[in-house]
Enzyme design. Structure first.
Site, short mmCIF file in Angstrom:
data_model
loop_
_atom_site.label_atom_id
_atom_site.label_comp_id
_atom_site.label_asym_id
_atom_site.label_seq_id
_atom_site.Cartn_x
_atom_site.Cartn_y
_atom_site.Cartn_z
N GLN A 112 -0.98 2.39 -5.94
CA GLN A 112 -2.43 2.56 -5.75
C GLN A 112 -3.23 2.07 -6.95
OE1 GLN A 112 -3.17 6.57 -4.55
NE2 GLN A 112 -3.01 6.08 -2.39
N ARG B 275 0.83 -1.20 0.00
CA ARG B 275 0.00 0.00 0.00
C ARG B 275 0.86 1.24 0.00
NH1 ARG B 275 -5.50 -1.84 2.69
NH2 ARG B 275 -6.41 -2.05 0.64
N TYR C 24 -2.87 -0.93 7.97
CA TYR C 24 -3.82 -1.94 8.47
C TYR C 24 -3.94 -1.85 9.99
CZ TYR C 24 -3.62 -4.25 3.92
OH TYR C 24 -3.71 -4.54 2.58
N ASP D 37 -3.82 -1.64 -6.85
CA ASP D 37 -4.31 -2.17 -5.58
C ASP D 37 -5.73 -2.74 -5.73
OD1 ASP D 37 -5.13 -2.62 -3.00
OD2 ASP D 37 -4.56 -0.65 -2.24
N SER E 179 -8.20 -2.71 -2.69
CA SER E 179 -8.93 -1.45 -2.51
C SER E 179 -10.02 -1.28 -3.56
CB SER E 179 -7.99 -0.25 -2.59
OG SER E 179 -7.13 -0.25 -1.49
P1 NAD Z 1 -9.06 -3.96 6.06
O1 NAD Z 1 -10.00 -4.49 5.04
O2 NAD Z 1 -7.92 -4.80 6.52
O3 NAD Z 1 -9.92 -3.58 7.38
C1 NAD Z 1 -11.08 -2.81 7.30
C2 NAD Z 1 -11.15 -1.88 8.48
O4 NAD Z 1 -11.43 -2.62 9.68
C3 NAD Z 1 -9.86 -1.13 8.77
O5 NAD Z 1 -10.12 0.26 8.68
C4 NAD Z 1 -9.49 -1.56 10.17
O6 NAD Z 1 -8.87 -0.52 10.91
C5 NAD Z 1 -10.84 -1.91 10.75
N1 NAD Z 1 -10.84 -2.74 11.97
C6 NAD Z 1 -10.04 -3.78 12.33
N2 NAD Z 1 -10.40 -4.26 13.55
C7 NAD Z 1 -11.47 -3.53 13.96
C8 NAD Z 1 -12.29 -3.54 15.12
N3 NAD Z 1 -12.10 -4.40 16.12
N4 NAD Z 1 -13.30 -2.64 15.18
C9 NAD Z 1 -13.51 -1.74 14.19
N5 NAD Z 1 -12.77 -1.68 13.08
C10 NAD Z 1 -11.75 -2.55 12.97
O7 NAD Z 1 -8.45 -2.56 5.65
P2 NAD Z 1 -8.53 -1.76 4.27
O8 NAD Z 1 -9.87 -1.19 4.12
O9 NAD Z 1 -8.06 -2.65 3.18
O10 NAD Z 1 -7.43 -0.64 4.48
C11 NAD Z 1 -7.20 0.00 5.69
C12 NAD Z 1 -6.48 1.31 5.46
O11 NAD Z 1 -5.30 1.12 4.68
C13 NAD Z 1 -7.24 2.34 4.67
O12 NAD Z 1 -8.22 3.01 5.35
C14 NAD Z 1 -6.12 3.27 4.26
O13 NAD Z 1 -5.80 4.15 5.29
C15 NAD Z 1 -4.99 2.34 4.06
N6 NAD Z 1 -4.77 2.17 2.62
C16 NAD Z 1 -3.70 2.81 2.07
C17 NAD Z 1 -3.48 2.68 0.70
C18 NAD Z 1 -2.32 3.35 0.06
O14 NAD Z 1 -1.69 4.14 0.68
N7 NAD Z 1 -2.00 3.02 -1.16
C19 NAD Z 1 -4.33 1.92 -0.10
C20 NAD Z 1 -5.42 1.31 0.50
C21 NAD Z 1 -5.62 1.43 1.87
#
Ligand code: NAD
Length: 376
Positions: A127, A122, A228, A130, A133
């Site tokens: 991006q 990430r 994450y 990805d 996402s």
């Molecule tokens: P994910 O699918 O692994 O998790 C989904 C969400 O669940 C996350 O926001 C996590 O914090 C939350 N979570 C975990 N345990 C929890 C709990 N007990 N209660 C409530 N929420 C909980 O994550 P995702 O959606 O694939 O990505 C997470 C983050 O990664 C994004 O929000 C973003 O900030 C980052 N991201 C960065 C890039 C990049 O920079 N290229 C790309 C994609 C995502």
């Protein structure tokens, strides 16, 4: 370089790995493209469209796979199909490397360079590649649309001569990519939206979408360098459940998306919390595929528990297959284009590149990725 795309073997999958416009793009780069006859059909793309884009068709799946320099897929390959691949060929797909040791071992013994789409790092440069996402975002949208359809209420506030309807309340647990899109979609439909995530950095994003962030002091939670969430302790998760119970009880719709990368999803909504919810309310558990956030979720099914509909439908991205295919196909094409060598007309594995280091799991009869070397 010969790039081949076999038909997806899951019969209920409506997405396809590559759409004709991207085939055309890769042909222009100098790739020889060959697709299995009927590959595009689940998303409505006819064989003729792939031929017009410059691909050839092949009905013989075995011959197709064994002649490939590079294979593009969506889902993990069946092990017996890895055996058909040539030593030194490249395979790009999702393949759940944390849980599919058999596939990993087969890629190693067969000498395949296997790229896992789940492992694209990430970082900003990646991006556009990805797929986690791109697919999660549209899954978040689809989850809200299904919830709105199942709910026996409307989402928006309506002031009519026959009376005023108050907006439905939507509670989103887990505000990553899917959760943010769920919030945005529910807001567009006029619902009153609350959301919670263990990563405090999310609060501002939730507010910027016009939703309310539910604050719970869980102590140290934090996130990994890739953004994450880290897994909570048992005490933290207990506290989270207690605080969430009242928000679930007030909600008409709860959308859960909480995941811990590479691990089983945390159980957040207990059966007692479900029992305290309003009759007729709806839960969509987007984490159903990785264990579920809700006690009572049945993977792949929709069940009613004490009047609450719990939707554990798998493969939400397949419900909006035209757009998820387009996004996945763009992700694959961006990955190939990034490492395409115009002189050799090949996809070159740059082994010291940070993106390749993250997503290339096996190479030359060995585990290549540091993450999996440590796990093994
Ligand atoms: P994910 O699918 O692994 O998790 C989904 C969400 O669940 C996350 O926001 C996590 O914090 C939350 N979570 C975990 N345990 C929890 C709990 N007990 N209660 C409530 N929420 C909980 O994550 P995702 O959606 O694939 O990505 C997470 C983050 O990664 C994004 O929000 C973003 O900030 C980052 N991201 C960065 C890039 C990049 O920079 N290229 C790309 C994609 C995502």
């Amino acid at each position: 370089m010969k790039i081949v795309i076999p038909k997806e073997y899951l019969t209920d999958e409506r997405r396809v790995p590559l759409i004709p416009s991207n085939v055309e793009q890769l042909v222009k780069l100098g790739a020889r493209m060959e697709v299995e006859t009927g590959m595009g059909k689940p998303s409505g793309y006819a064989d003729d469209e792939y031929v017009s884009a410059g691909a050839t068709l092949n009905q013989d799946r075995g011959a197709l796979l064994s002649s490939a320099d590079l294979v593009l897929r969506l889902h993990k390959p069946p092990i017996e199909e890895i055996e058909l691949l040539r030593e030194g060929s490249i395979h790009i797909s999702y393949f759940d490397p944390f849980n599919e040791k058999g596939i990993l071992d087969k890629f190693v013994s067969q000498g395949i360079s296997a790229i896992s789409m789940e492992m694209i790092p990430r970082v900003t440069r990646a991006q556009k590649m990805d797929a986690l996402s791109s697919q999660a975002s549209l899954a978040g949208y689809a989850a809200v649309i299904i919830a709105a359809e199942r709910l026996n209420k409307v989402f928006p506030m309506m002031m009519t001569p026959a009376g005023t309807i108050s907006p439905s309340r939507v509670f989103v647990i887990g505000v990553g990519v899917a959760g943010l899109q769920a919030i945005a979609t529910a807001k567009r439909l006029g619902a009153r939206v609350e959301a919670f995530d263990t990563r405090p950095v999310v609060e501002e994003q939730v507010q910027s979408l016009g939703a309310k962030f539910v604050k719970i002091d869980l102590g140290e939670t934090g996130q990994t360098k890739d953004g994450y969430a880290k897994a909570l302790t048992e005490e933290q998760i207990d506290k989270q459940r207690q605080e969430m119970a009242k928000h679930c009880a007030m909600a008409d719709v709860v959308i859960t998306t909480a995941q811990i990368f590479g691990k089983k999803a945390p159980l957040i909504v207990t059966k007692e919390m479900v029992a305290a919810m309003k009759n007729g309310s709806v839960i969509v558990d987007l984490a159903a595929q990785s264990g579920g956030n809700v006690e009572g979720t049945v993977r792949g099914e929709e069940v009613v528990v004490n009047g609450v509909t719990i939707i554990g439908m798998e493969n939400m991205p397949s419900r909006v297959a035209i757009h998820t295919s387009q996004m996945y196909s763009n992700n694959l094409t961006s990955l190939i284009t990034e490492y395409w060598d115009d002189e050799t007309k090949n996809f070159e594995l740059c082994l010291d590149d940070e993106i390749i280091k993250g997503c290339l799991v096996t190479h030359e009869n060995e585990i290549f990725s540091e993450t999996f070397k440590k796990l093994m």
